[in-house]
Design a protein around this motif. Structure first.
Motif, PDB file in Angstrom:
ATOM      1  N   ASP A 335       7.407 -97.714 -11.246  1.00  7.94           N
ATOM      2  CA  ASP A 335       6.840 -97.561 -12.590  1.00  7.94           C
ATOM      3  C   ASP A 335       7.022 -96.141 -13.097  1.00  7.94           C
ATOM      4  N   THR A 336       6.852 -95.171 -12.212  1.00  9.17           N
ATOM      5  CA  THR A 336       6.995 -93.771 -12.608  1.00  9.17           C
ATOM      6  C   THR A 336       8.416 -93.463 -13.050  1.00  9.17           C
ATOM      7  N   ASP A 342      11.397 -93.203 -20.048  1.00 13.82           N
ATOM      8  CA  ASP A 342      10.848 -93.399 -21.401  1.00 13.82           C
ATOM      9  C   ASP A 342      10.414 -92.064 -22.009  1.00 13.82           C
ATOM     10  N   PHE A 343       9.789 -91.211 -21.176  1.00  8.91           N
ATOM     11  CA  PHE A 343       9.304 -89.914 -21.659  1.00  8.91           C
ATOM     12  C   PHE A 343      10.469 -89.019 -22.093  1.00  8.91           C
ATOM     13  N   ALA A 359       0.750 -93.156 -19.144  1.00 10.50           N
ATOM     14  CA  ALA A 359       1.049 -93.952 -17.942  1.00 10.50           C
ATOM     15  C   ALA A 359       1.253 -93.050 -16.738  1.00 10.50           C
ATOM     16  N   LEU A 360       1.947 -91.938 -16.927  1.00 10.30           N
ATOM     17  CA  LEU A 360       2.168 -90.995 -15.833  1.00 10.30           C
ATOM     18  C   LEU A 360       0.856 -90.372 -15.374  1.00 10.30           C
ATOM     19  N   THR A 365      -3.529 -90.019 -11.305  1.00  4.22           N
ATOM     20  CA  THR A 365      -4.940 -90.157 -10.917  1.00  4.22           C
ATOM     21  C   THR A 365      -5.093 -91.052  -9.701  1.00  4.22           C
ATOM     22  N   MET A 366      -4.376 -92.171  -9.695  1.00  5.85           N
ATOM     23  CA  MET A 366      -4.534 -93.162  -8.626  1.00  5.85           C
ATOM     24  C   MET A 366      -3.634 -92.866  -7.422  1.00  5.85           C
TER      25      MET A 366
END
Length: 586
Positions: A335-336, A342-343, A359-360, A365-366
């Motif tokens: 996902d990253t 995308d970024f 999203a990043l 955080t998680m």
């Protein structure tokens, strides 16, 4: 007077008149008459025998010609006709033979019919068909009884023989069916008993889960234990119904262990859900709250098993949590990669950029091991830096080649590792970010196929990382051209209404490689290389990517003069010109 003549005997006697015996005469005449009578009787019997034989033949032929079936005979009798009317008077020679022949014929045919029905039933039994053997046999015996009655109307003796034959044929089939039915019923009972046994552990755990320490009135047993005894007895009844003593003994012998296991499982589950401090108290002092009474019903060996089970379960759950997190980290890495792409591609300050940053941030955080706050800041800084006017970053073809190879080999799987390895190889951030799409799992296989085509084009061994700058540039150029061709093909496909098959990157790469190999520039390159190898046999390993510097380094070993070096330089220069023209084929 004359004297009469005297007669004297001459010696011949006068015979006497015979006497007649009328009694003997009558007896002789009677003998003659008796002999004649006997002859006439023989002749009469002969004539009568011939006539009877002829009549029997005619009667048998008549019965054969009539070919009366059981259904026809039954219908005729039901219609009010008598046997005399159908086949002839059974008291006459003709009628008796006609009736007997028909009776025997029907007996043979109906025996065959019944035999066929029994064979069919036997096959169905052996085939395992679910059937009621008694109902099936009732149908067959009812049918044969009807046949017997029908034949008895013609000839009771034949009917009796037919009935005996059918009974003989039916007996083994009926026995086979009964044996199968008994085995089937036994198997059903066994299956039911086994299913009940299988369900007993869960039932016992349900009972002990509800335990609150209550005691059965008039007994030292806990209420839950009394319920467990009732449940076990119910299962024991099921086991007894199988009439299998060995099975009952084997299965019922498991009851004590089942009860103990159910208690241990319930207490273990209860303890595992307790806070760590209370769990420790339960393990050390046996303090299980309202289940302490249940705990006290365990013997020392069972308590040891309980403590071990609690420790093992806690360890297993911890391991499962670790495995789950490990799997989630892999997903977060993928996902990253998408979020970074995308970024980077989003316009500064746009909603797309903000969504990618959000999203990043959530991932940081998680799963800080995937990307942390510092990583996001560095990424933002890098994007701002490479988008500034006049930004320049020196090309590092060998570094880009190495990074791309490590991605293909699975050594680089996330953008953090990509940046770290890129910095080690002195690859600029813009070139590093250009490789980010290759980290996406969905694209890896296709990118690997394109990489293989590029290596085939340049003659590189699969997996080789350290290559010359010239070969690295050739591979990078090949892949860049494939990307442009592929993007153009996708654009044309979409403009054409997405008709036909969607373009495939690896197919584009293969077609491009074949196009280069068949170009006139490649033929010029091959001709120039062949000319050099023929003129200088020592250059047997020269290829289109060999530099003049490499040859100068080995000038002495190759036995080349300065004039030779100059000649080779010119030829390599011409090869390089053809390479440039070939690789610009788009």
């Amino acid at each position: 007077m004359a004297e009469r003549p005297r007669y004297r005997p001459l010696g011949a006697s006068i015979p006497s008149i015979p006497s007649v015996d009328f009694t003997a005469t009558g007896r002789a005449q009677a003998g003659v008459f008796e002999s004649m009578s006997r002859g006439l009787d023989v002749m009469s019997r002969y004539v009568a025998g011939r006539e009877e034989a002829r009549t029997k033949v005619e009667a048998a032929q008549f019965a054969y010609d009539q070919d009366i079936t059981a259904e026809q005979l039954e219908a005729a009798l039901a219609g009010g006709q008598s046997v005399d009317q159908i086949l002839g008077d059974p008291t006459t020679v003709f009628g008796s033979v006609s009736v007997a022949t028909t009776a025997q014929k029907l007996s043979t045919e109906l025996t065959a019919t019944t035999r066929s029905s029994l064979a069919n039933l036997s096959a169905r039994i052996e085939g395992g068909e679910d059937l009621d053997i008694n109902a099936e046999m009732r149908e067959i015996t009812g049918m044969s009884a009807g046949y017997t009655d029908l034949i008895a109307a013609l000839d009771p003796k034949v009917a009796s023989s037919f009935n005996a034959t059918i009974a003989t044929l039916s007996a083994p089939v009926y026995q086979k069916g009964l044996e199968r039915q008994i085995k089937l019923n036994q198997a059903i009972k066994m299956a039911n008993a086994e299913a009940t046994m299988s369900a007993l552990p869960d039932a016992l755990e349900d009972i002990f889960t509800q335990d609150k320490g209550a005691v059965t009135i008039g007994s030292d047993l806990l209420a839950s234990e009394s319920e467990a005894v009732i449940a076990v007895n119910s299962v024991a009844d099921q086991l007894l119904s199988t009439n299998d003593a060995a099975f009952f003994t084997e299965q019922s012998g498991k009851f004590p262990a089942m009860i103990a296991t159910a208690k241990v499982n319930v207490l273990a589950n209860y303890a595992i859900e307790l806070p760590a401090e209370q769990r420790l108290s339960a393990l050390r002092r046996g303090d299980f709250g309202d289940k302490t009474a249940l705990y006290n019903t365990l013997d020392d060996a069972q308590k040891i098993v309980l403590r071990k089970q609690i420790r093992d379960e806690i360890s297993f759950r911890q391991g499962a949590d670790d495995q789950t997190r490990k799997e989630n980290v892999l997903v977060a890495k993928q996902d990253t990669v998408s979020n970074v792409i995308d970024f980077v591609n989003a316009l500064g300050g746009s909603d797309d950029e903000k969504e990618a940053v959000a999203a990043l941030t959530e991932t940081a955080t998680m799963y800080p091991e995937v990307i942390d706050g510092q990583g996001i800041i560095a990424l933002t800084k890098t994007k701002r830096e490479i988008n500034e006017p006049g930004y320049y970053e020196p090309e590092n073809p060998t570094g880009v080649f190495a990074l791309r190879t490590m991605i293909a080999q699975g050594q680089i799987t996330d953008h953090l590792t990509l940046f770290a390895e890129g910095q080690k190889l002195d690859v600029g951030p813009k070139q590093i970010l250009s490789l980010a799409p290759r980290l996406e799992a969905a694209n890896k296989e296709e990118f690997s196929k394109v990489e293989a085509e590029a290596r085939r084009h340049t003659g590189l061994v699969t997996g080789m990382i350290n290559v010359t700058e010239k070969k690295a540039k050739a591979v990078n150029s090949f892949i860049a051209n494939v990307d442009e061709r592929f993007n153009s093909a996708i654009e044309n496909w979409e403009d054409g209404g997405r008709t036909g098959d969607r373009p495939v990157r690896s197919v584009v790469a293969r077609e491009y490689r074949l196009e280069l190999a068949g170009s006139s520039y490649q033929k010029n390159i091959d001709r120039l290389l062949t000319n050099l190898q023929e003129r200088y046999p020592a250059l047997d390993d020269i290829d289109e990517y060999t530099s003049i510097e490499e040859i100068i380094d080995d000038q002495v070993a190759l036995g080349l003069s300065d004039d030779d070096i100059e000649f080779i330089r010119k030829r390599l220069s011409r090869i390089e010109d053809n390479q440039t023209l070939r690789d610009e084929l788009m």
